[in-house]
Motif scaffolding. Structure first.
Motif, PDB file in Angstrom:
ATOM      1  N   PRO A 206     -10.491  -8.063   6.965  1.00 58.33           N
ATOM      2  CA  PRO A 206      -9.126  -8.555   7.205  1.00 58.33           C
ATOM      3  C   PRO A 206      -8.573  -9.229   5.953  1.00 58.33           C
ATOM      4  CG  PRO A 206     -10.592  -9.194   8.991  1.00 58.33           C
ATOM      5  CD  PRO A 206     -11.475  -8.650   7.907  1.00 58.33           C
ATOM      6  N   ALA A 207      -7.415  -8.730   5.488  1.00 55.31           N
ATOM      7  CA  ALA A 207      -6.818  -9.238   4.264  1.00 55.31           C
ATOM      8  C   ALA A 207      -5.386  -9.660   4.541  1.00 55.31           C
ATOM      9  CB  ALA A 207      -6.854  -8.175   3.163  1.00 55.31           C
ATOM     10  N   CYS A 208      -5.025 -10.837   4.068  1.00 57.75           N
ATOM     11  CA  CYS A 208      -3.670 -11.348   4.217  1.00 57.75           C
ATOM     12  C   CYS A 208      -2.750 -10.496   3.327  1.00 57.75           C
ATOM     13  CB  CYS A 208      -3.632 -12.815   3.801  1.00 57.75           C
ATOM     14  SG  CYS A 208      -2.070 -13.632   4.085  1.00 57.75           S
ATOM     15  N   THR A 209      -1.853  -9.732   3.950  1.00 58.50           N
ATOM     16  CA  THR A 209      -1.098  -8.702   3.244  1.00 58.50           C
ATOM     17  C   THR A 209       0.394  -8.866   3.506  1.00 58.50           C
ATOM     18  OG1 THR A 209      -2.977  -7.195   3.536  1.00 58.50           O
ATOM     19  CG2 THR A 209      -0.873  -6.213   2.893  1.00 58.50           C
ATOM     20  N   LEU A 210       1.188  -8.820   2.452  1.00 61.77           N
ATOM     21  CA  LEU A 210       2.634  -8.990   2.580  1.00 61.77           C
ATOM     22  C   LEU A 210       3.266  -7.907   3.455  1.00 61.77           C
ATOM     23  CD1 LEU A 210       3.775  -9.966  -1.042  1.00 61.77           C
ATOM     24  CD2 LEU A 210       3.888 -11.406   0.998  1.00 61.77           C
ATOM     25  N   THR A 211       4.227  -8.321   4.262  1.00 60.22           N
ATOM     26  CA  THR A 211       5.001  -7.384   5.078  1.00 60.22           C
ATOM     27  C   THR A 211       6.412  -7.190   4.523  1.00 60.22           C
ATOM     28  OG1 THR A 211       5.707  -9.216   6.503  1.00 60.22           O
ATOM     29  CG2 THR A 211       3.743  -7.996   7.172  1.00 60.22           C
ATOM     30  N   ALA A 212       6.722  -7.903   3.441  1.00 59.84           N
ATOM     31  CA  ALA A 212       8.091  -7.899   2.920  1.00 59.84           C
ATOM     32  C   ALA A 212       8.522  -6.534   2.396  1.00 59.84           C
ATOM     33  CB  ALA A 212       8.224  -8.939   1.810  1.00 59.84           C
ATOM     34  N   VAL A 213       7.577  -5.729   1.885  1.00 58.29           N
ATOM     35  CA  VAL A 213       7.953  -4.445   1.294  1.00 58.29           C
ATOM     36  C   VAL A 213       8.625  -3.542   2.316  1.00 58.29           C
ATOM     37  CG1 VAL A 213       7.122  -2.360   0.140  1.00 58.29           C
ATOM     38  CG2 VAL A 213       6.141  -4.587  -0.446  1.00 58.29           C
ATOM     39  N   GLY A 214       8.008  -3.406   3.488  1.00 55.79           N
ATOM     40  CA  GLY A 214       8.576  -2.567   4.527  1.00 55.79           C
ATOM     41  C   GLY A 214       9.937  -3.071   4.986  1.00 55.79           C
ATOM     42  N   ARG A 215      10.076  -4.394   5.120  1.00 59.55           N
ATOM     43  CA  ARG A 215      11.353  -4.945   5.579  1.00 59.55           C
ATOM     44  C   ARG A 215      12.446  -4.767   4.530  1.00 59.55           C
ATOM     45  NH1 ARG A 215       8.057  -9.189   7.552  1.00 59.55           N
ATOM     46  NH2 ARG A 215       8.898 -10.658   6.038  1.00 59.55           N
ATOM     47  N   LEU A 216      12.108  -4.970   3.260  1.00 60.54           N
ATOM     48  CA  LEU A 216      13.093  -4.757   2.203  1.00 60.54           C
ATOM     49  C   LEU A 216      13.526  -3.293   2.138  1.00 60.54           C
ATOM     50  CD1 LEU A 216      11.589  -6.957  -0.660  1.00 60.54           C
ATOM     51  CD2 LEU A 216      13.735  -7.374   0.550  1.00 60.54           C
ATOM     52  N   ALA A 217      12.545  -2.386   2.298  1.00 63.64           N
ATOM     53  CA  ALA A 217      12.864  -0.962   2.266  1.00 63.64           C
ATOM     54  C   ALA A 217      13.781  -0.593   3.424  1.00 63.64           C
ATOM     55  CB  ALA A 217      11.582  -0.133   2.324  1.00 63.64           C
ATOM     56  N   LYS A 218      13.539  -1.194   4.585  1.00 59.74           N
ATOM     57  CA  LYS A 218      14.361  -0.876   5.756  1.00 59.74           C
ATOM     58  C   LYS A 218      15.785  -1.394   5.581  1.00 59.74           C
ATOM     59  CE  LYS A 218      14.621  -1.469  10.781  1.00 59.74           C
ATOM     60  NZ  LYS A 218      13.948  -2.058  11.982  1.00 59.74           N
ATOM     61  N   VAL A 219      15.923  -2.666   5.221  1.00 62.07           N
ATOM     62  CA  VAL A 219      17.254  -3.258   5.090  1.00 62.07           C
ATOM     63  C   VAL A 219      18.011  -2.641   3.916  1.00 62.07           C
ATOM     64  CG1 VAL A 219      18.527  -5.404   4.705  1.00 62.07           C
ATOM     65  CG2 VAL A 219      16.498  -5.404   6.169  1.00 62.07           C
ATOM     66  N   GLY A 220      17.287  -2.388   2.804  1.00 60.59           N
ATOM     67  CA  GLY A 220      17.920  -1.816   1.627  1.00 60.59           C
ATOM     68  C   GLY A 220      18.013  -0.308   1.633  1.00 60.59           C
ATOM     69  N   ARG A 221      17.511   0.325   2.707  1.00 58.39           N
ATOM     70  CA  ARG A 221      17.517   1.787   2.823  1.00 58.39           C
ATOM     71  C   ARG A 221      16.943   2.436   1.555  1.00 58.39           C
ATOM     72  NH1 ARG A 221      23.416   2.940   5.752  1.00 58.39           N
ATOM     73  NH2 ARG A 221      23.001   1.649   7.589  1.00 58.39           N
ATOM     74  N   ALA A 222      15.790   1.930   1.166  1.00 63.34           N
ATOM     75  CA  ALA A 222      15.170   2.349  -0.088  1.00 63.34           C
ATOM     76  C   ALA A 222      13.895   3.139   0.157  1.00 63.34           C
ATOM     77  CB  ALA A 222      14.850   1.121  -0.949  1.00 63.34           C
ATOM     78  N   GLN A 223      13.617   4.063  -0.745  1.00 61.58           N
ATOM     79  CA  GLN A 223      12.327   4.727  -0.747  1.00 61.58           C
ATOM     80  C   GLN A 223      11.334   3.841  -1.484  1.00 61.58           C
ATOM     81  OE1 GLN A 223      12.598   8.453  -2.878  1.00 61.58           O
ATOM     82  NE2 GLN A 223      13.245   7.518  -4.790  1.00 61.58           N
ATOM     83  N   VAL A 224      10.064   3.977  -1.123  1.00 63.28           N
ATOM     84  CA  VAL A 224       9.000   3.202  -1.769  1.00 63.28           C
ATOM     85  C   VAL A 224       8.120   4.157  -2.559  1.00 63.28           C
ATOM     86  CG1 VAL A 224       6.970   1.752  -1.390  1.00 63.28           C
ATOM     87  CG2 VAL A 224       9.046   1.372  -0.047  1.00 63.28           C
ATOM     88  N   VAL A 225       8.029   3.894  -3.865  1.00 60.08           N
ATOM     89  CA  VAL A 225       7.292   4.759  -4.778  1.00 60.08           C
ATOM     90  C   VAL A 225       6.173   3.938  -5.428  1.00 60.08           C
ATOM     91  CG1 VAL A 225       7.416   6.151  -6.876  1.00 60.08           C
ATOM     92  CG2 VAL A 225       9.323   6.177  -5.244  1.00 60.08           C
ATOM     93  N   PRO A 226       4.914   4.200  -5.086  1.00 62.06           N
ATOM     94  CA  PRO A 226       3.818   3.454  -5.716  1.00 62.06           C
ATOM     95  C   PRO A 226       3.529   3.962  -7.123  1.00 62.06           C
ATOM     96  CG  PRO A 226       2.938   5.024  -4.142  1.00 62.06           C
ATOM     97  CD  PRO A 226       4.430   5.131  -4.046  1.00 62.06           C
ATOM     98  N   PHE A 227       3.042   3.062  -7.976  1.00 60.31           N
ATOM     99  CA  PHE A 227       2.620   3.477  -9.320  1.00 60.31           C
ATOM    100  C   PHE A 227       1.412   2.673  -9.757  1.00 60.31           C
ATOM    101  CE2 PHE A 227       5.472  -0.048 -10.319  1.00 60.31           C
ATOM    102  CZ  PHE A 227       4.890  -0.663 -11.431  1.00 60.31           C
ATOM    103  N   ILE A 228       0.641   3.271 -10.655  1.00 61.79           N
ATOM    104  CA  ILE A 228      -0.579   2.645 -11.176  1.00 61.79           C
ATOM    105  C   ILE A 228      -0.598   2.790 -12.691  1.00 61.79           C
ATOM    106  CG2 ILE A 228      -3.107   2.834 -11.305  1.00 61.79           C
ATOM    107  CD1 ILE A 228      -3.107   3.736  -8.399  1.00 61.79           C
ATOM    108  N   GLY A 229      -0.918   1.714 -13.372  1.00 61.47           N
ATOM    109  CA  GLY A 229      -1.180   1.760 -14.808  1.00 61.47           C
ATOM    110  C   GLY A 229      -2.680   1.858 -15.015  1.00 61.47           C
ATOM    111  N   GLU A 230      -3.138   2.991 -15.534  1.00 59.52           N
ATOM    112  CA  GLU A 230      -4.569   3.220 -15.735  1.00 59.52           C
ATOM    113  C   GLU A 230      -4.938   3.063 -17.210  1.00 59.52           C
ATOM    114  OE1 GLU A 230      -5.807   6.994 -14.237  1.00 59.52           O
ATOM    115  OE2 GLU A 230      -4.696   6.807 -12.360  1.00 59.52           O
ATOM    116  N   VAL A 231      -6.097   2.500 -17.465  1.00 57.29           N
ATOM    117  CA  VAL A 231      -6.625   2.417 -18.831  1.00 57.29           C
ATOM    118  C   VAL A 231      -7.421   3.687 -19.111  1.00 57.29           C
ATOM    119  CG1 VAL A 231      -8.103   1.130 -20.415  1.00 57.29           C
ATOM    120  CG2 VAL A 231      -6.723  -0.097 -18.709  1.00 57.29           C
TER     121      VAL A 231
END
Length: 294
Positions: A206-231
């Protein structure tokens, strides 16, 4: 006064490192990380605790190996902020390869939340994403407590057109950015406490995890695009990996949306386990009645 002078010296040293060959400073950071790993420390214990919780099936030898590699990567990432904050755009172009599943230069890019995952290359990845968008963007960040580092970081991170704002109480700012069709970069895969968070599994813990991303995406009608910086291996630089937008996200279920991010990480971390940010106390906030794991 001594703290201020020491901070100015450290920032000056980073500026000096920025003009040196990348391979040299990367090797220096790697060696410094190896040296610091030989010394018992609280952060070393955090790394081992995280790995033991997330990968109980690993042998002690494997956890020791990954912990040592991660410590080297983490310390190296701090040294390499010299290039990221103070290096020229041309130097960054030579060091970072782009692997994107979307067209970052699309003039009709819909409102987008670019979700940065906390691998050790997140600083380089975020800055090069900003550079590759070829337009102003908004970026949330965690301010430094040290004013000298705060000024250097904010100036370095904003030099390609990013409007930097503290992540604290930034919902209205993010929604304004999205309304203005300004891409937004933010990170959410850390333990920020129970405010706007819920407990969902992360590698079965069990990890304490933010829920704000989903709510911001819903209210802002935004797509969510993950990205990673790899070494990249052999001190060759970095890869900015930008994924497709998440389908059927947000769902409107905070826990399910938070779990989506952790499930994505569970897919990506095994590729490069030494590069995830294990020095962070990911399980600092515990469910009611559960003991501190650190």
């Amino acid at each position: 006064m001594l703290v201020k002078l020491g901070s100015r010296f450290a920032v000056g040293l980073l500026k000096l490192f920025a003009i040196l060959p990348y391979g040299l400073i990367a090797r220096f950071g790697d060696g410094l990380g190896w040296l610091l790993y030989q010394i018992p420390s609280g952060r070393k214990r955090v790394v081992h605790t995280n790995l033991r919780l997330c990968f109980p099936e690993w042998s002690d030898a494997k956890r020791e190996e990954i912990a040592g590699l991660h410590f080297r990567q983490a310390i190296r990432s701090y040294i390499e902020r010299s290039v990221q904050w103070f290096g020229t755009a041309q130097k960054l172009e030579k060091l970072i390869e782009l692997d994107s599943e979307i067209d970052l230069t699309d003039p009709n890019l819909p409102p987008t939340l670019f979700l940065g995952m906390h691998f050790v290359g997140i600083e380089a990845g975020s800055m090069f994403l900003n550079y590759s968008l070829h337009r102003p963007c908004g970026s949330l960040y965690q301010p430094f407590s040290n004013p000298e580092f705060e000024a250097a970081a904010k100036a370095g991170r904003s030099r390609f057109g990013a409007e930097m704002e503290s992540r604290a109480d930034a919902a209205r700012i993010v929604l304004r950015w999205l309304r203005d069709k300004k891409p937004v970069m933010l990170g959410a895969d850390m333990d920020y406490g129970m405010r706007n968070s819920t407990f969902v599994p992360f590698f079965g813990v069990p990890a304490c995890t933010l829920t704000a991303v989903g709510r911001l995406a819903k209210v802002g009608r935004a797509q969510v695009v993950p990205f990673i910086g790899e070494v990249l291996p052999n001190y060759k630089g970095y890869r900015l990996k930008v994924f497709k937008p998440w389908d059927n996200y947000p769902t409107g279920d905070d826990a399910q949306d938070a779990r989506r991010m952790n499930a994505f990480l569970e897919e990506q971390i095994p590729r490069i386990p030494e590069q995830y940010y294990w020095v962070h106390k990911r399980f600092k906030t515990r469910p009611p009645g559960e003991p501190n794991v650190y």
